[in-house]
Design a protein around this motif. Structure first.
Motif, mmCIF file in Angstrom:
data_model
loop_
_atom_site.group_PDB
_atom_site.id
_atom_site.type_symbol
_atom_site.label_atom_id
_atom_site.label_comp_id
_atom_site.label_asym_id
_atom_site.label_seq_id
_atom_site.Cartn_x
_atom_site.Cartn_y
_atom_site.Cartn_z
ATOM 1 N N TYR A 17 -2.028 3.266 -5.540
ATOM 2 C CA TYR A 17 -2.182 3.099 -4.092
ATOM 3 C C TYR A 17 -1.822 1.664 -3.694
ATOM 4 O O TYR A 17 -1.404 1.413 -2.565
ATOM 5 N N PHE A 18 -1.943 0.731 -4.630
ATOM 6 C CA PHE A 18 -1.558 -0.650 -4.332
ATOM 7 C C PHE A 18 -0.075 -0.724 -3.954
ATOM 8 O O PHE A 18 0.313 -1.433 -3.019
ATOM 9 N N ASP A 19 0.737 0.038 -4.671
ATOM 10 C CA ASP A 19 2.170 0.052 -4.360
ATOM 11 C C ASP A 19 2.424 0.660 -2.979
ATOM 12 O O ASP A 19 3.362 0.263 -2.286
ATOM 13 N N LEU A 20 1.589 1.636 -2.606
ATOM 14 C CA LEU A 20 1.749 2.223 -1.267
ATOM 15 C C LEU A 20 1.433 1.178 -0.191
ATOM 16 O O LEU A 20 2.126 1.073 0.821
ATOM 17 N N LEU A 21 0.376 0.394 -0.454
ATOM 18 C CA LEU A 21 0.032 -0.658 0.515
ATOM 19 C C LEU A 21 1.150 -1.695 0.598
ATOM 20 O O LEU A 21 1.514 -2.175 1.672
ATOM 21 N N LEU A 22 1.682 -2.004 -0.579
ATOM 22 C CA LEU A 22 2.786 -2.965 -0.636
ATOM 23 C C LEU A 22 3.989 -2.423 0.148
ATOM 24 O O LEU A 22 4.661 -3.166 0.882
ATOM 25 N N MET A 23 4.205 -1.123 0.012
ATOM 26 C CA MET A 23 5.339 -0.487 0.720
ATOM 27 C C MET A 23 5.143 -0.591 2.236
ATOM 28 O O MET A 23 6.093 -0.889 2.968
ATOM 29 N N ILE A 24 3.904 -0.374 2.690
ATOM 30 C CA ILE A 24 3.630 -0.498 4.132
ATOM 31 C C ILE A 24 3.882 -1.945 4.569
ATOM 32 O O ILE A 24 4.466 -2.202 5.625
ATOM 33 N N GLY A 25 3.447 -2.879 3.715
ATOM 34 C CA GLY A 25 3.671 -4.307 4.016
ATOM 35 C C GLY A 25 5.164 -4.608 4.147
ATOM 36 O O GLY A 25 5.600 -5.293 5.082
ATOM 37 N N PHE A 26 5.949 -4.063 3.225
ATOM 38 C CA PHE A 26 7.400 -4.274 3.303
ATOM 39 C C PHE A 26 7.976 -3.598 4.558
ATOM 40 O O PHE A 26 8.935 -4.093 5.147
ATOM 41 N N GLY A 27 7.389 -2.465 4.937
ATOM 42 C CA GLY A 27 7.841 -1.781 6.153
ATOM 43 C C GLY A 27 7.632 -2.665 7.374
ATOM 44 O O GLY A 27 8.531 -2.806 8.218
#
Lengths: 506, 150
Positions: A412-422
């Motif tokens: 889920y950390f990578d998902l949060l990171l993905m939102i951050g990159f978004g």
């Protein structure tokens, strides 16, 4: 003869029913992705990467599928340019200039067929040139040492940045941010953590797939939320589609010239398909002169940018496969795929993994014919895709991104990171900071640093070693020129006006 | 929301400058390895911080014209979207695919086009459709519902 035997190997891989099916599927998905306004080849490939890996495809199969999507999206980009006056992606922007007027004049079908054939000619010639040139370039690349590679990476950043943005400082900043993110994780040489803040999730570094999907796909959804999916373009109805043979024959030289120029633009590290379509359109416009009627809906104005951008797409694969330096935004994404598959692009790729390279090249040749077959008689099927409303499409894109990344990393950390990159991608778009150099920085940062460190170890800290060979001096010079030249060229060359509502993409 | 000419670039440029200083400070704290390496693990990050700082300064001194920044309401919508997505990221594992996807997709659909009935249908349709695609066509091991219900 070598090439023929290598091609035979490639076709033995590409003509397996499984690979063939993947190529056809990739072409179909790619054309749809390309046709949808806002979703360009970079987004399409980025979105499909995690899904591809989750399916457990082997290296060749994954690469064939994704490059078929890439080629397909390059073909599909023209559809919304012609019918809606909205380019599916940036390279398709020039196609709006004559494609939409042609459609408004009641010749939408002709414009789609001519551009489809031009795309085929451009992509096919580029693929043939790729298979002839790439092995030669791969041999030259054997002469590269750490100093040369460092200079080559610098060249990629300077040319990509120079073309990707109107503002050199912003392009350089984007590259530097990408390089800075690449430094996060364990230091390759010492094994000590850097910039992790003690967070264990970051010890492996920032996964570039997470960054790619975030910057491209997730940020797209934010753009649509901001605009409330509004679309001011006038759609043109598509009636009967027939093949205008005479007109296709009349633009044959335009297609050939544009394919050649587009290929060169694609091969230049960082330049990519946008430059290919722009240069070819301008070239044909200047050849035709005022009497050419460019901008009013002429066949040449559709054929030139389409042959140019599809040819550039093939050209962009040359530096990626031979040197490990992507020639465009999408090839930066494809480079990430290769690296995730533990395939190191570069000169050794042709010797170490011939089945991958030649299987890919053979698949591209096949994909071109599949795309021609799909894009001329079946163009009406793809046109239907344009009726999918964004309020259904974009949430779907977001969910696919989430599931893709989650099934790949399980974090889920990578998902949060993905939102951050978004969010970062959205902000960067607002501020006209290009996002492709960020990806390139994340992708090449470690290799660039490793080569610098290796060069310095070899020379015992002598900085002049970086400029000690003819190749490295040439690359440094090209890098400086690539960075500085756009400052002057922008004043001389003015891009033709594109529609206000056109969505520029990286 | 009008931030004045170039204010967006200036604010971002200052943020970049501060970030570059922080990055350089973190780089200075890095421990060096025992092997002899003329460049070491600090130099490249320091170079990167230097480039960032120069670019940030250029953005402050020579900003571009401001883009069309969204109104306060749109900022709110974007914040809600980010919040929904963060919630979705946390909910996906414990609650399974169907329920969080229907909610998240429905909210995003509503945010793109504010038609409640359409958003509801889009959420439900995407949830079921994508689940079928992922599970049965692509063979991904997704759990449909929360552990207690499935």
């Amino acid at each position: 003869m070598d090439i023929l035997s290598n091609l035979a190997l490639g076709f033995s891989v590409a003509l397996s029913p499984w690979t063939l099916m993947l190529a056809i599927l990739g072409c179909f998905i790619g054309t749809i992705v390309g046709a949808l306004p806002g979703l360009g080849p970079s987004n399409g490939v980025a979105l499909l990467i995690p899904i591809t890996f989750s399916m457990g495809l082997d290296a060749t199969a994954a690469l064939v599928l994704l490059t078929a999507v890439y080629y397909g999206a390059m073909y599909g980009g023209r559809i919304s340019s012609i019918l809606l006056n909205i380019p599916g992606d940036e390279p398709a922007m020039m196609t709006c200039l004559d494609g939409y007027p042609m459609a408004r004049n009641g010749r939408a079908g002709d414009a789609l067929v001519i551009s489809g054939v031009a795309s085929f000619v451009g992509a096919l010639l580029a693929t043939i040139a790729l298979l002839l040139i790439a092995p030669m370039l791969a041999r030259v690349a054997y002469l590269f040492g750490p100093a040369e590679y460092f200079a080559l990476y610098l060249l990629a950043f300077s040319t990509l940045g120079g073309i990707a943005s109107k503002n050199q400082a912003k392009a350089a900043l984007a590259s530097a941010i990408g390089l800075g993110i690449a430094m996060i994780g364990l230091d390759n040489q010492t094994g000590l953590p850097r910039f992790t803040g003690g967070n264990l999730h970051l010890f492996d570094g920032v996964d570039f797939l997470v960054a790619i999907v975030g910057l491209f796909a997730v940020s797209e959804v934010f753009v649509f939320i901001e605009s409330h999916g509004k679309n001011t373009a006038l759609g043109v109805k598509l009636d009967k589609v027939t093949v205008p043979w005479r007109e296709i024959w009349a633009v044959r030289w335009t297609m050939l010239r544009s394919s050649a120029l587009g290929f060169v633009a694609g091969v230049l590290p960082g330049a990519g398909a946008s430059l290919g379509s722009f240069l070819t359109y301008m070239m044909e416009k200047s050849i035709a002169g005022d009497k050419g009627g460019f901008g009013t809906g002429v066949a040449k104005g559709v054929a030139a940018p389409e042959a140019g951008n599809n040819s550039a797409a093939g050209g962009a694969l040359v530096p990626m496969l031979t040197l490990g330096v992507p020639g465009s935004g999408t090839t930066a994404v494809l480079l990430a795929v290769l690296m995730t598959l533990n395939i190191t692009p570069g000169p050794t790729l042709f010797a170490d993994r011939p089945e991958v390279v030649w299987g890919l090249i053979a698949s591209l040749l096949i994909a071109n014919f599949v795309l021609l077959a799909m894009n001329v008689p079946l163009v009406k099927v793809f046109v239907k895709v344009l009726t999918v409303p964004p309020q259904l499409l974009l949430p779907g894109v977001m969910m696919v991104s989430f599931v893709g990344i989650y099934s790949l990393t399980g974090s889920y950390f990578d998902l949060l990171l993905m939102i951050g990159f978004g969010a970062m991608g959205w902000l960067f778009r607002k501020l006209d900071i290009p996002t492709v150099p960020v990806i390139l920085g994340i992708l090449l940062g470690n290799a660039m640093e490793d080569n610098l460190r290796r060069a310095m170890i070899l020379s015992d800290g002598d900085v002049t070693f970086l400029f000690s060979s003819g190749i490295s001096i040439g690359l440094w010079t090209a890098a400086v020129l690539g960075f500085v030249a756009p400052l002057f060229l922008r004043r001389i060359i003015r891009k033709p006006e594109v529609p206000d509502h056109a969505l520029p993409r990286d | 929301m009008d931030l004045g000419h170039g204010k967006g670039d200036r604010i971002f440029g200052v943020a970049v400058l501060l970030g570059a200083v922080a990055y350089a400070a973190a780089a200075m704290q890095l421990r060096t390895g025992f092997m002899s390496d003329p460049v070491g693990s600090k130099t490249f990050p320091l170079l990167v911080a230097g480039v960032c700082a120069i670019c940030g300064a250029v953005m402050v001194l020579k900003p571009d014209a401001d883009p069309d920044w969204p109104r306060a309401r749109t900022w709110g919508a974007l914040a809600v979207a980010v919040g929904v997505l963060v919630g979705y990221a946390y909910a996906l594992k414990p609650l399974g695919f169907l329920i969080p996807t229907a909610i998240a997709a429905g909210v995003l659909s509503y945010q793109i086009d504010a038609r409640p009935r359409y958003a509801l249908l889009a959420g439900l349709g995407l949830s079921l459709g994508l689940f079928a695609l992922f599970r049965f066509v692509l063979g991904l091991g997704l759990s449909a519902l929360p552990a207690g219900l499935s």
